[in-house]
Write an enzyme that holds these catalytic residues in place. Structure first.
Site, PDB file in Angstrom:
ATOM      1  N   ILE A 691       0.820  -1.215   0.000  1.00 46.19           N
ATOM      2  CA  ILE A 691       0.000   0.000   0.000  1.00 46.19           C
ATOM      3  C   ILE A 691       0.854   1.265   0.000  1.00 46.19           C
ATOM      4  CG2 ILE A 691      -1.985  -1.060   1.137  1.00 46.19           C
ATOM      5  CD1 ILE A 691      -1.007   0.102   3.781  1.00 46.19           C
ATOM      6  N   GLY A 692       2.157   1.107   0.029  1.00 46.57           N
ATOM      7  CA  GLY A 692       3.020   2.285   0.000  1.00 46.57           C
ATOM      8  C   GLY A 692       4.472   1.886   0.025  1.00 46.57           C
ATOM      9  N   GLY A 694       8.690   3.729   0.442  1.00 44.17           N
ATOM     10  CA  GLY A 694       9.508   4.904   0.711  1.00 44.17           C
ATOM     11  C   GLY A 694      10.968   4.543   0.624  1.00 44.17           C
ATOM     12  N   SER A 696      12.994   3.783   2.897  1.00 41.45           N
ATOM     13  CA  SER A 696      13.472   2.740   3.811  1.00 41.45           C
ATOM     14  C   SER A 696      12.846   1.381   3.556  1.00 41.45           C
ATOM     15  CB  SER A 696      13.193   3.155   5.256  1.00 41.45           C
ATOM     16  OG  SER A 696      11.816   3.373   5.440  1.00 41.45           O
ATOM     17  N   GLY A 697      11.838   1.308   2.715  1.00 47.10           N
ATOM     18  CA  GLY A 697      11.231   0.014   2.457  1.00 47.10           C
ATOM     19  C   GLY A 697       9.792   0.151   2.016  1.00 47.10           C
ATOM     20  N   VAL A 699       5.477  -0.768   2.613  1.00 50.05           N
ATOM     21  CA  VAL A 699       4.443  -0.913   3.629  1.00 50.05           C
ATOM     22  C   VAL A 699       3.345  -1.795   3.049  1.00 50.05           C
ATOM     23  CG1 VAL A 699       2.786   0.245   5.121  1.00 50.05           C
ATOM     24  CG2 VAL A 699       4.967   1.353   4.586  1.00 50.05           C
ATOM     25  N   LYS A 713       5.637  -2.475   7.987  1.00 46.29           N
ATOM     26  CA  LYS A 713       6.731  -1.784   7.308  1.00 46.29           C
ATOM     27  C   LYS A 713       7.903  -2.760   7.211  1.00 46.29           C
ATOM     28  CE  LYS A 713       7.989   2.475   8.452  1.00 46.29           C
ATOM     29  NZ  LYS A 713       8.652   3.570   9.208  1.00 46.29           N
ATOM     30  N   ASP A 824      10.625  14.899  12.447  1.00 47.20           N
ATOM     31  CA  ASP A 824      10.106  14.798  11.081  1.00 47.20           C
ATOM     32  C   ASP A 824       8.586  14.910  11.087  1.00 47.20           C
ATOM     33  OD1 ASP A 824      10.227  14.603   8.352  1.00 47.20           O
ATOM     34  OD2 ASP A 824      10.416  12.431   8.294  1.00 47.20           O
TER      35      ASP A 824
END
Length: 1002
Positions: A691-692, A694, A696-697, A699, A713, A824
């Site tokens: 579903i996503g 980024g 770093s990896g 999701v 994640k 962040d």
């Protein structure tokens, strides 16, 4: 001479008519950046500078005596050349950008009596030489970045009367030697990250002191009794510290004291006896402590303007003598354990304006004298055990604006005049035993926005005059005994957002013209006796997301236009509806929404069973379809099993495109009680569930066997590289991934807060790490806000998101030990649940702050996202909670404006700068999101101000997250609480919390 040569070489037209003092000031002009040309009229062609703006001279000697350059947008180091003006007594650079350190040679300004450098960018330590200025009386260094301890030499000022260093970065303890400056009249040390220390008893020697402010100075221990010697003291503020023990009885002898603020400490014991001697006292705030006992009777005779004892665990009766205070106009005692009847003369002898007795255990009736002087604006007494009727005298109280009497034992009919009070915008009578009808006089309530009458015994018909209250936003009157039809005039309520009348005896057809409710968000008419068709016009209510018409006698078909709506709640069950269910809702997930309607048909099991014509044929078709479906499922499952094993072999092969997962080598670390195993997670990590993704990896969304969903994640060692022998070596990015993983686990593993995303567990193997979170169906705020689904975020939803996020970050800053800085904060790291509740997420770069909050901690690299990074963080790599507050402010501006944090339209500006510039040049309406309803404009603007304050360039000007939460709670509860007016520029804290806005009912 060098100055003359410089001017001759570089300014050939320079006139030598300007006198020596003028030359010094002209040198000052050349040394500072002046983008607004405030010094443009300082001309070298004048004889002397006495005619220059911002310059004052002695009328006899024509010598410069003062230079006032306040609010001039000047930048540069402090111009020491001013000290060459021998008769200069006053210097003010208030609110500029004077930077660098304050030079030691400032002590050469020997004639100075007044030095104001507040609200600048000065850094370094306080100059130890300042006490060498013999006549200095006024020293204001508020709002800079001074650090270190207060120099010991500051105990040797000879004539200093005002010393203010509020909002700096001073550490060390509050120094006892300041008690030696016997000339002091005002001492303000507030909002500095001092080391934990006691209030110096030596301060009792400052017998000329009139104002002592030490708010949020990390004070510990007891309040010294020596402060009782300060007989000229008018304002004592020791709020937001960790003071313990009792309030010294010696303070009761301060007859000149006007304001005593002790809120948010850990004080215990009783209010001291003898407070009747404090004859000048107008405000006492001892809220958020641990005080016990009763209110001293002599205190009740004082001419108090405000009495706030919130959250002290106070027990006992409210003395009847409090009603005789001749100047009492604000009484706030909410959130205690007060008992007994209210004084029946309360308000008789005083111009009572604000009364909040909520969340206590008061009994008896409401005094008839509450509005005797005709000034009562707020009557708040929810969550008590008050009984009896509403006094008829309140029908004449035309000053009332807020009435909250919910959750009591009040009864009887409401006086007719009470319904029509002209200034009231909120009436909350929920959960009482009131009876009777809504009077026709409600037509006069022209300002009424919220009418909340749930859970009473009101009866009769709803009057036609209700439709004349054009400002009505919410009408909730569920669980009463109203009868008859809805008045046709109700469609005139064009501002209506909520109409909740479930569980009454209403009948008739729903009125025509419902499509005029363009702002309606919730329509709940369940369990009444409505009949007729469902109006087609309901499908035109574009913002409607809650629709419940269940338990009525509605008939006919369901309008197909309802498919235009984006509903979170839909219920048509237990009516007499017939025909086909619109295709959008003909799904098993909506099954319960249509039960109890024998005539309804659709592709949902259990419906259409009551139809008989052609019933056998229908059953034959159903059997055939069922058989075909079973066969298709069997074929599908066989294919899936075959594909799985074939794909698994390909992934595991040496040339495969994936990475195999050896379940036997996983280590599970759980942080909550789990209802699943790591194998259930591992089996679901395929591309179909992504579903996503980024840096770093990836999701994944994983639906568990129990029907619940989690988000996973997956972090791979992206920086890994093979060595000569094929062994894996860790590269730099591996270290960063490990750091991020460790930060996430260490942070979220120990946090328990409703507005922080929940980390269920983590799974670890040699080169892969999994973090398992609660699943958030509505994704991230950033994705929703800046997409086509932005229309789902109306203002109440956005406001709730802002408040939820603020409470989450406030928890990190103020309730975690040691505090945590997220680093962040951004809209993409705020996740939304199914009801748009917000959770702060992604703690991969979070840092524990070991130093006291307020003292920056250096970082080796910038973390954060473009547009959200605080200016000082980007330049200095020094981070504290103020960096998070800046980022949160940008999120607030995003929600208010609907704009991205960076946009090509802004040019070189980011969102924070664009908002400020646009407001200055074009007005506030040019920055507000056009999709937001204008009826919320005032509330939106107040939240916008919070966003602007959070994104202040100077960290010291940004409020703490705890204060931000208080301000938002005040806005969200329509609080009109009075803030304390401070003179001499002290910022007013928003610390009053209206108990009537707590809990789900409020």
């Amino acid at each position: 001479m060098l100055l003359f040569v410089f001017l001759l070489l570089f300014f050939p037209s320079f006139s030598f008519s300007l006198n020596q003092e003028g030359l010094y000031l002209y040198q000052l002009k050349l040394s500072l950046s002046d983008p607004d040309s405030n010094l443009a009229s300082w001309s070298d062609r004048d004889d002397n500078p006495c005619s220059w703006p911002r310059v004052n001279c002695d009328p006899t000697t024509r010598s410069v005596t003062s230079v006032d350059l306040s609010d001039s947008n000047l930048a540069g180091p402090f111009p020491s050349v001013l000290c060459r003006l021998r008769n200069l007594t006053s210097i003010s650079f208030y609110n500029n950008s004077i930077n660098d350190t304050l030079p030691l040679d400032i002590s050469s300004c020997q004639s100075l009596t007044h030095l104001d450098l507040a609200q600048n960018l000065l850094t370094g330590t306080l100059p130890a030489t300042l006490p060498e200025i013999p006549n200095l009386q006024y020293l204001d260094l508020t709002g800079n970045n001074f650090s270190g301890s207060i120099p010991p030499s500051y105990g040797r000022f000879q004539k200093l009367e005002v010393f203010s260093v509020v909002y700096n970065l001073l550490d060390g303890i509050v120094p006892p030697f300041l008690g030696n400056v016997s000339t002091l009249k005002m001492l303000n040390l507030s909002y500095n990250p001092f080391s934990p220390g006691r209030i110096p008893p030596e301060f009792g020697n400052l017998t000329d002191l009139e104002i002592l402010w030490m708010t949020e100075c990390n004070l510990v221990g007891e309040i010294p009794s020596s402060l009782g010697r300060l007989k000229k003291l008018t304002d004592l503020d020791l709020a937001i510290n960790d003071l313990v023990g009792g309030i010294p009885s010696s303070l009761a002898g301060l007859s000149s004291l006007v304001q005593l603020e002790l809120y948010n400490n850990s004080l215990t014991g009783e209010l001291p006896a003898g407070m009747g001697n404090m004859t000048a006292l107008r405000l006492l705030d001892a809220s958020m402590n641990r005080l016990t006992g009763s209110i001293p009777e002599d205190l009740c005779r004082l001419p108090l303007e405000s009495l706030n004892l919130y959250e002290n665990g106070f027990e006992g009766n409210l003395p009847a003598s409090i009603s005789f205070s001749p100047n009492l106009y604000e009484l706030r005692l909410f959130g205690n354990k007060l008992t007994g009847d209210l004084p029946q003369n309360l308000g008789k002898n005083s111009p009572l304006r604000w009364l909040d007795l909520s969340n206590n255990q008061f009994t008896g009736s409401l005094p008839a004298t509450l509005c005797e002087k005709g000034e009562l604006e707020e009557l708040l007494a929810i969550y008590n055990s008050l009984s009896g009727q509403i006094p008829a005298s309140l029908t004449q109280c035309r000053s009332l604006t807020r009435i909250r009497l919910g959750n009591n034992k009040l009864s009887g009919e409401i006086p007719a005049g009470f319904w029509g009070l002209p200034r009231v915008y909120l009436v909350d009578l929920v959960s009482n035993s009131f009876s009777g009808q809504i009077a026709k006089t409600i037509a006069s309530a022209t300002n009424l926005s919220m009418l909340i009458l749930d859970k009473n015994g009101f009866n009769g018909s709803i009057p036609e005059e209700i439709g004349w209250v054009g400002s009505l936003v919410e009408f909730s009157a569920s669980e009463n005994r109203f009868t008859g039809p809805l008045p046709g005039s109700v469609v005139n309520l064009k501002q209506l957002g909520t109409l909740d009348l479930h569980d009454n005896l209403l009948s008739g057809e729903l009125p025509a013209g419902i499509d005029s409710w363009k702002k309606l968000n919730e329509l709940n008419l369940a369990r009444n006796q409505f009949s007729g068709d469902i109006p087609d016009s309901i499908g035109k209510l574009s913002v409607l997301n809650y629709l419940d018409l269940s338990g009525n006698q509605l008939s006919g078909e369901i309008p197909s236009d309802l498919q235009n709506l984006k509903l979170n709640q839909l219920n048509f069950s237990n009516n007499k509806l017939s025909g086909e269910i619109p295709p959008l809702y003909a799904k098993e997930s909506y099954r319960n929404s249509f039960l109890g309607n024998p005539g309804l048909c659709g592709d949902i099991a259990g419906l259409c069973q009551g139809k008989h014509g052609g019933g056998r044929k229908t059953q034959d078709y159903a059997w055939l379809l069922r058989s075909m479906f079973i066969l298709a499922v069997v074929v599908f499952l066989v294919g899936v099993v075959w594909f799985y094993f074939k794909y698994k072999n390909i992934k595991s092969s040496p040339g495969g495109g994936g990475r195999s997962i050896d379940k036997s080598k996983w280590t599970l670390m759980s942080f909550h009680k789990l209802g699943f195993s790591e194998y259930e997670i591992l089996d679901a990590l395929d591309d179909d569930n992504v579903i996503g993704s980024g840096s770093s990896g990836r999701v994944y969304k994983v639906v568990l066997s129990n029907g619940e969903a989690v988000a996973v994640k997956k972090l791979w060692g992206g920086g890994a590289k093979k060595g000569i022998g094929g062994d894996v070596e860790k590269g730099e990015s591996d270290n960063k991934d490990d750091d991020g993983f460790d930060a996430e686990v260490k942070t979220l593993g120990k946090i328990r807060h409703k507005n922080i995303v929940k980390l269920w567990c983590c799974c670890v193997t040699r080169d892969c790490k999994l973090l398992v979170y609660e699943y958030m169906p509505n994704g991230s705020l950033g994705d929703l806000l800046h997409s086509s689904k932005r229309g789902l975020l109306d203002w109440p939803t956005r406001f709730r998101i802002i408040l939820d996020a603020a409470e989450g970050i406030s928890y990190l800053h103020h309730d975690c030990v040691p505090p945590i800085v997220h680093r962040d904060v951004k809209s993409n790291n705020i996740l939304l649940d199914s009801e748009f509740g917000a959770r702060v997420a992604d703690f991969g770069v979070a840092k524990v702050v070991d130093s006291p909050m307020g003292k920056p901690k250096s970082m080796s690299v910038i973390a954060g996202s473009c547009g959200y990074i605080a200016p000082e963080y980007a330049y200095t790599l020094r981070v504290n909670e103020k960096s998070d507050i800046y980022s949160f402010g940008v999120v607030v501006l995003e929600l208010v404006t609907g704009r991205l944090p960076v946009d090509p339209e802004f040019g070189e500006k980011d969102l924070a700068k664009w908002v400020r510039t646009t407001i200055d040049q074009k007005g506030v309406d040019q920055v507000l999101d056009s999709k937001l309803d204008s009826c919320f404009r005032e509330e939106i603007c107040r939240v916008l101000n919070i966003g602007i304050l959070c994104t202040s360039h100077l960290p010291i000007n940004r409020p703490s997250m705890r204060r931000i939460v208080k301000q938002l709670q005040e806005i969200g509860g329509e609080a009109q609480s009075k803030t304390t007016g401070k003179k001499d520029g002290k910022l007013t804290p928003y610390y009053y919390e209206d108990a009537s806005d707590q809990g789900s009912v409020a």
